[in-house]
Design an enzyme around this catalytic site. Structure first.
Site: not given
Ligand code: NAP
Ligand code: HSE
Length: 428
Positions: A302, A130, A201, A137, A205, A106, A133, A44, A14
């Site tokens: 998001g 950044e 989560d 923002i 934070k 986080k 959390v 990767a 995402t």
């Molecule tokens: P996600 O959509 O599940 O993406 C995870 C990515 O990591 C995917 O591309 C996955 O590969 C890859 N991956 C997972 N395990 C792996 C492994 N062992 N080896 C290689 N690749 C691997 O997660 P996301 O929502 O983008 O979140 C990513 C990070 O951002 C997390 O730490 C989350 O807490 C943080 N975050 C997310 C948001 C949000 O709103 N989504 C907001 C703030 C922070 P595949 O694509 O092949 O499955």
């Molecule tokens: N899953 C987290 C949330 C993503 O809903 O706030 C943002 O860190």
């Protein structure tokens, strides 16, 4: 001067996928504004055959994270895999190899922050987070830099977009499972949404916010957390009737020479600024003697907003790479006491299902009084066999509240203690 910086990605879901798309599509605009030529060199992922939201040349995708870390053309690593394992060891390897790391993870920072910050310092490279959390923002940099000299007393807010989205949707009549499924579809939820709904989560934070605000490292394990999984529509309705809104709050406070950080659902008055924060929006109050009260608010989850925050860190780290100087961490963490969560007094909302008969209220009030908990307001709803008693107490410590609730639960006129929720009001 050559301003090309090769970037390697660990994860492209995402957030990572959105950022890669932006780096490719917006490359001329980013370059014109920053003077940097940011190139996606290696990415990767778990499954290279999966359809992606971005296009990169053949050979850029790999299933082996070592292809990113050990790649001589990768000058900067962006970790967007999530979770502690294997992300933690990969980040440690990248830092040990002298490569700056940008992450939104986080869970990883809250669990292994001191070790990774020390690894970054010993290599003289930045470790930036950044987006860990508050999604889009800016809050980490303000705490670590702009407010570094402020004696912050409290940081409090809505720091999980998924749960705030679910609670907002439930207020409009949507069911919990439907709202959670929407949050997952919209890219707000963690890969395992249990982390969101359990409060874990938000606890990661809160740990990071507390550490930066007070300069005492507060790890994930030191943060008491409760989630929204036990909230019922009956309590959300009762909250509305009583003039409150239920929110999942992260709170980090200074108490004397100690600090406390916690996450729990809280009833807040309907006219409180946090009450109107809906959907995946996050809002964080920072309080201190000089700045009084600052509010940081915006999209907290998001792909787009989070990728924007990660991109800011990438640009910052790329500038450090080009400057070639040794980078030191912005905040130094000193030892400090963690104040026990149970010692912090708060008001309580208690919903009881009781026999509707004369004298019941007096017995309930007596049990609260015996435990040293004074009742502020009472409302009775329903008639016949079972009535609901909605109580709000004056401030009392968790231990006194538990004693009162145990005593009430043992009364033969009480069918059930249906809910106990903290009330945050004049403290805000
Ligand atoms: P996600 O959509 O599940 O993406 C995870 C990515 O990591 C995917 O591309 C996955 O590969 C890859 N991956 C997972 N395990 C792996 C492994 N062992 N080896 C290689 N690749 C691997 O997660 P996301 O929502 O983008 O979140 C990513 C990070 O951002 C997390 O730490 C989350 O807490 C943080 N975050 C997310 C948001 C949000 O709103 N989504 C907001 C703030 C922070 P595949 O694509 O092949 O499955
Ligand atoms: N899953 C987290 C949330 C993503 O809903 O706030 C943002 O860190």
């Amino acid at each position: 001067m050559d301003t090309t910086i090769g970037i390697g990605f660990l994860g492209a879901g995402t957030v990572g996928g959105t950022l890669i798309r932006r780096l490719v599509d917006d490359q001329p605009a980013i370059s014109a504004k920053t003077g940097l030529d940011l190139r996606v060199v290696k990415v990767a992922v778990r499954d290279v055959s999966k359809q992606r939201s971005f296009t990169v040349p053949e050979g850029v995708l790999t299933a082996d994270p070592s292809d990113v870390i050990d790649n001589p053309d990768v000058a900067l690593v962006v970790e967007l895999m999530g979770g502690e394992d294997p992300a933690g060891d990969l980040v440690a390897r990248a830092l040990a190899a002298g490569k700056p790391v940008v992450t939104a993870n986080k869970a990883l920072i809250a669990a292994r922050g001191p070790e990774l910050i020390a690894a970054a310092e010993s290599s003289g490279v930045p470790l930036l987070y950044e987006a860990a959390v508050g999604g889009g923002i800016p809050i980490i940099r303000p705490l670590a830099e702009t407010l570094a000299g402020e004696q912050i007393t409290r940081v409090m807010g809505i720091v999980n977009g998924t749960t705030n989205y679910i609670l907002s949707q439930m207020e409009t009549g949507e069911s919990y499972p439907e709202a959670l499924a929407d949050a997952q579809r919209l890219g707000y939820a963690e890969p395992d949404p249990t982390a969101d709904v359990s409060g874990a989560d938000a606890a990661s934070k809160a740990a990071i916010l507390a550490s930066l605000a007070f300069g005492t490292w507060v790890g994930f394990d030191a943060v008491h957390h409760e989630g929204i999984d036990r909230l019922s529509p009956a309590d959300m309705e009762a909250a509305t009737d009583l003039g409150y809104v239920i929110k999942l709050l992260g709170i980090a406070e200074r108490h004397g020479s100690g600090v406390n950080a916690r996450v729990h659902p809280a009833m807040i008055p309907g006219d409180h600024p946090l009450a109107s924060i809906r959907g995946a929006t996050n809002a964080i109050y920072v309080e201190g003697p000089s700045v009084e009260e600052l509010l940081f608010a915006g999209p907290g989850a998001g792909g787009e907003p989070t990728a924007s925050a990660v991109l800011g860190d990438v640009i910052d780290a790329a500038r450090e790479v080009l400057a070639g100087a040794q980078v030191a961490p912005r905040i130094r963490f000193s030892p400090g006491d963690i104040v026990d969560f149970g010692d912090i007094p708060t008001k309580w909302y208690v919903r009881l299902l009781v026999v509707d008969a004369p004298g019941v209220l007096a017995r309930v009030a007596g049990a609260f009084g015996d435990a040293g908990v004074s009742i502020m307001s009472v409302r009775q709803e329903g008639r016949d066999d079972t009535a609901s008693l909605l109580l709000i107490t004056h401030r009392a410590a968790e231990s006194s509240q538990r004693k009162a609730v145990e005593a009430v639960d043992a009364l033969d006129v009480v069918h059930e203690v249906a809910a106990v929720i903290r009330v945050v009001s004049d403290e805000a």
